[in-house]
Motif scaffolding. Structure first.
Motif, mmCIF file in Angstrom:
data_model
loop_
_atom_site.group_PDB
_atom_site.id
_atom_site.type_symbol
_atom_site.label_atom_id
_atom_site.label_comp_id
_atom_site.label_asym_id
_atom_site.label_seq_id
_atom_site.Cartn_x
_atom_site.Cartn_y
_atom_site.Cartn_z
ATOM 1 N N HIS A 120 -4.011 -0.186 -8.862
ATOM 2 C CA HIS A 120 -4.426 -1.592 -8.822
ATOM 3 C C HIS A 120 -3.576 -2.330 -7.790
ATOM 4 N N LEU A 121 -4.244 -2.999 -6.866
ATOM 5 C CA LEU A 121 -3.555 -3.734 -5.802
ATOM 6 C C LEU A 121 -4.214 -5.093 -5.659
ATOM 7 N N ASP A 122 -3.401 -6.154 -5.779
ATOM 8 C CA ASP A 122 -3.896 -7.532 -5.687
ATOM 9 C C ASP A 122 -3.200 -8.224 -4.523
ATOM 10 N N LEU A 123 -3.981 -8.532 -3.473
ATOM 11 C CA LEU A 123 -3.477 -9.246 -2.302
ATOM 12 C C LEU A 123 -4.203 -10.572 -2.119
ATOM 13 N N SER A 124 -4.734 -11.122 -3.173
ATOM 14 C CA SER A 124 -5.525 -12.346 -3.091
ATOM 15 C C SER A 124 -4.632 -13.567 -2.865
ATOM 16 N N ILE A 125 -5.260 -14.623 -2.324
ATOM 17 C CA ILE A 125 -4.613 -15.920 -2.069
ATOM 18 C C ILE A 125 -3.373 -15.730 -1.190
ATOM 19 N N ASN A 126 -3.595 -15.185 -0.019
ATOM 20 C CA ASN A 126 -2.554 -15.051 0.984
ATOM 21 C C ASN A 126 -3.108 -15.541 2.318
ATOM 22 N N GLY A 127 -2.445 -15.212 3.383
ATOM 23 C CA GLY A 127 -2.898 -15.644 4.703
ATOM 24 C C GLY A 127 -3.295 -14.494 5.596
ATOM 25 N N LEU A 128 -3.825 -13.417 5.030
ATOM 26 C CA LEU A 128 -4.196 -12.239 5.809
ATOM 27 C C LEU A 128 -5.409 -12.543 6.679
ATOM 28 N N ALA A 129 -5.263 -12.324 7.987
ATOM 29 C CA ALA A 129 -6.382 -12.504 8.914
ATOM 30 C C ALA A 129 -7.008 -11.184 9.317
ATOM 31 N N GLN A 130 -6.292 -10.091 9.164
ATOM 32 C CA GLN A 130 -6.825 -8.777 9.479
ATOM 33 C C GLN A 130 -6.016 -7.716 8.739
ATOM 34 N N LEU A 131 -6.605 -6.527 8.641
ATOM 35 C CA LEU A 131 -5.939 -5.395 8.005
ATOM 36 C C LEU A 131 -5.708 -4.331 9.052
ATOM 37 N N PRO A 132 -4.474 -3.828 9.168
ATOM 38 C CA PRO A 132 -4.212 -2.799 10.183
ATOM 39 C C PRO A 132 -4.933 -1.504 9.835
ATOM 40 N N PRO A 133 -5.420 -0.776 10.826
ATOM 41 C CA PRO A 133 -6.081 0.516 10.551
ATOM 42 C C PRO A 133 -5.116 1.482 9.884
ATOM 43 N N GLY A 134 -5.587 2.143 8.832
ATOM 44 C CA GLY A 134 -4.773 3.118 8.125
ATOM 45 C C GLY A 134 -3.870 2.566 7.063
ATOM 46 N N VAL A 135 -3.980 1.269 6.745
ATOM 47 C CA VAL A 135 -3.075 0.694 5.749
ATOM 48 C C VAL A 135 -3.345 1.257 4.354
ATOM 49 N N PHE A 136 -4.596 1.724 4.103
ATOM 50 C CA PHE A 136 -4.939 2.271 2.795
ATOM 51 C C PHE A 136 -5.036 3.795 2.808
ATOM 52 N N ASP A 137 -4.607 4.426 3.876
ATOM 53 C CA ASP A 137 -4.632 5.887 3.919
ATOM 54 C C ASP A 137 -3.671 6.460 2.884
ATOM 55 N N GLY A 138 -4.132 7.433 2.161
ATOM 56 C CA GLY A 138 -3.297 8.065 1.144
ATOM 57 C C GLY A 138 -3.436 7.461 -0.235
ATOM 58 N N LEU A 139 -4.146 6.318 -0.370
ATOM 59 C CA LEU A 139 -4.313 5.698 -1.695
ATOM 60 C C LEU A 139 -5.571 6.265 -2.353
ATOM 61 N N LEU A 140 -5.540 7.544 -2.639
ATOM 62 C CA LEU A 140 -6.715 8.205 -3.201
ATOM 63 C C LEU A 140 -6.978 7.809 -4.645
ATOM 64 N N ALA A 141 -5.990 7.259 -5.345
ATOM 65 C CA ALA A 141 -6.152 6.883 -6.753
ATOM 66 C C ALA A 141 -6.472 5.408 -6.940
ATOM 67 N N LEU A 142 -6.558 4.639 -5.860
ATOM 68 C CA LEU A 142 -6.779 3.193 -5.987
ATOM 69 C C LEU A 142 -8.151 2.919 -6.583
ATOM 70 N N ARG A 143 -8.182 2.106 -7.653
ATOM 71 C CA ARG A 143 -9.426 1.790 -8.351
ATOM 72 C C ARG A 143 -9.881 0.355 -8.142
ATOM 73 N N SER A 144 -8.942 -0.574 -8.033
ATOM 74 C CA SER A 144 -9.308 -1.976 -7.841
ATOM 75 C C SER A 144 -8.482 -2.573 -6.720
ATOM 76 N N LEU A 145 -9.146 -3.365 -5.880
ATOM 77 C CA LEU A 145 -8.505 -3.997 -4.731
ATOM 78 C C LEU A 145 -9.058 -5.410 -4.612
ATOM 79 N N SER A 146 -8.167 -6.385 -4.540
ATOM 80 C CA SER A 146 -8.552 -7.782 -4.414
ATOM 81 C C SER A 146 -8.024 -8.347 -3.108
ATOM 82 N N LEU A 147 -8.951 -8.849 -2.286
ATOM 83 C CA LEU A 147 -8.613 -9.506 -1.017
ATOM 84 C C LEU A 147 -9.185 -10.913 -0.976
ATOM 85 N N ARG A 148 -9.384 -11.517 -2.100
ATOM 86 C CA ARG A 148 -9.995 -12.838 -2.176
ATOM 87 C C ARG A 148 -9.085 -13.909 -1.570
#
Length: 377
Positions: A152-180
């Motif tokens: 579970h990864l929550d990155l909501s309510i931040n100032g992210l304008a872009q995501l670098p390529p490969g930032v989620f590589d290796g997270l094979l078990a990730l089930r929920s992701l919030s970028l709201r």
């Protein structure tokens, strides 16, 4: 040594600061058992000052204390560390180096704006990371590379304008992701393809630009929904023709011009030579008396002008085409009915004519028959 009053405190160098649930014992009939429990409590790790600790769940709760730094004496066996609602703005890269058993980390509602690439490097057992409501603007590509168990990864309510390529590589078990509630305008499909176990993705409340840069991510969203993933609304803000419309509801035919733009741009890259100018596009006038020179085989590719898709115009065209087709169908039905009626009347008339036809020729009868035929016609 036992006494009838309170149990004497254990000798230095340790100062007893037990976890929650272990209070000072009063000696009674079970005084020996209480003394043994005090010595057992002395072997447990200490709890940081002003924090609440639970020895059963190995949870350290330091939330809402106005901390500007992470307490340095967090026990190494801690599994849950709550640091939400504080004033943290900087995290040193070594701040969690001794917490290899940590499974849940909550840093929500702080003032974090930048995270060192190795700040979570020792959290190999981390399964939940909460970074909600901070001021994070960028993420390092290697930030989460050492957390393969993260679910579970929550990155909501931040100032992210872009995501670098490969930032989620290796997270094979990730089930929920919030970028709201970030500043994301487009996303790359390749960034999300490694998330094979993802079940929930929240990307709402972002200023999405529904143009060619988001077409590949739209393909991934359709595949993600097809395999049972849950996705909230991705409302377009630009262009204005698509403002407020869910990206998933925009038909793929609206992006046909993207392939044309890609072909024209790739064709332009293959052309070698000096760049095209306005003068080079004008034909060279031949001199008087000279033979016309053959035109060069390679011409400057014409730059295709960007034309935003107009949904209202497309809908109006569909409505007009439907009305015209309906009118044509009605006219065809009326014509077919008229032909059937006319054919039946003519057949009936011919039957009656055969019945009334005299055996001998009668000129007056023939004139009357001709009049009836002309009236029917």
């Amino acid at each position: 040594r036992l006494s009838l009053g309170h149990a004497s405190a254990p000798p230095p160098p340790f100062q007893l600061k037990p976890w929650a649930g272990l209070d000072h014992c009063h000696l009674n009939a079970h005084g020996i058992a209480c003394w043994i429990s005090l010595y057992a409590a002395e072997t447990l790790p200490t709890c940081p000052f002003s924090c609440k600790c639970d020895s059963r769940s190995l949870e350290v709760d330091c939330s809402g204390l106005g901390l500007s730094t992470v307490p340095p004496d967090v026990p190494a066996a801690t599994r849950t560390l709550l640091l939400l609602n504080n004033k943290l703005n900087i995290l040193p890269s070594w701040v969690f180096s001794n917490l290899s058993s940590l499974q849940r980390l909550d840093l929500s509602n702080n003032f974090l704006d930048q995270l060192p690439h190795a700040v979570f490097g020792d959290l190999v057992n981390l399964t939940e990371l909460q970074l909600r409501n901070n001021s994070i603007r960028t993420l390092d590509r290697d930030l989460l590379q050492h957390a393969p168990l993260l679910r579970h990864l929550d990155l909501s309510i931040n100032g992210l304008a872009q995501l670098p390529p490969g930032v989620f590589d290796g997270l094979l078990a990730l089930r929920s992701l919030s970028l709201r509630s970030n500043r994301l305008q487009n996303l790359d499909r390749v960034t999300f393809e490694p998330l094979v176990s993802l079940q929930l993705l929240q990307v709402g409340d972002n200023p999405w630009e529904c143009d060619c840069n988001l077409r590949e991510f739209k393909h991934w969203m359709e595949w993600f929904s097809y395999r049972g993933g849950r996705l909230d609304q991705l409302a377009c803000t630009m262009p204005k023709e698509l403002r407020g419309k869910d990206m998933r509801m925009v038909p793929m035919e609206m992006f046909n011009y993207c392939s044309q733009l890609g072909e024209s741009s790739s064709a332009g890259l293959e052309v070698s030579g000096p760049p095209c100018t306005k003068a080079s596009l004008e034909p060279v006038k031949p001199k008087p008396g000279a033979e016309p020179e053959p035109e060069p085989s390679t011409a400057c590719p014409q730059k295709q002008r960007y034309r935003p898709v107009s949904v209202r115009r497309a809908i109006g065209t569909v409505i007009i085409a439907g009305v015209v087709c309906g009118i044509v169908c009605i006219m065809m039905v009326v014509a077919a009915a008229y032909g059937c009626i006319y054919a039946s009347l003519m057949a009936k008339y011919h039957r009656e004519l055969k019945k009334r036809q005299p055996l001998m020729g009668d000129p007056e009868g023939e004139q009357e028959d001709q009049k009836q035929i002309s009236s029917v016609a």
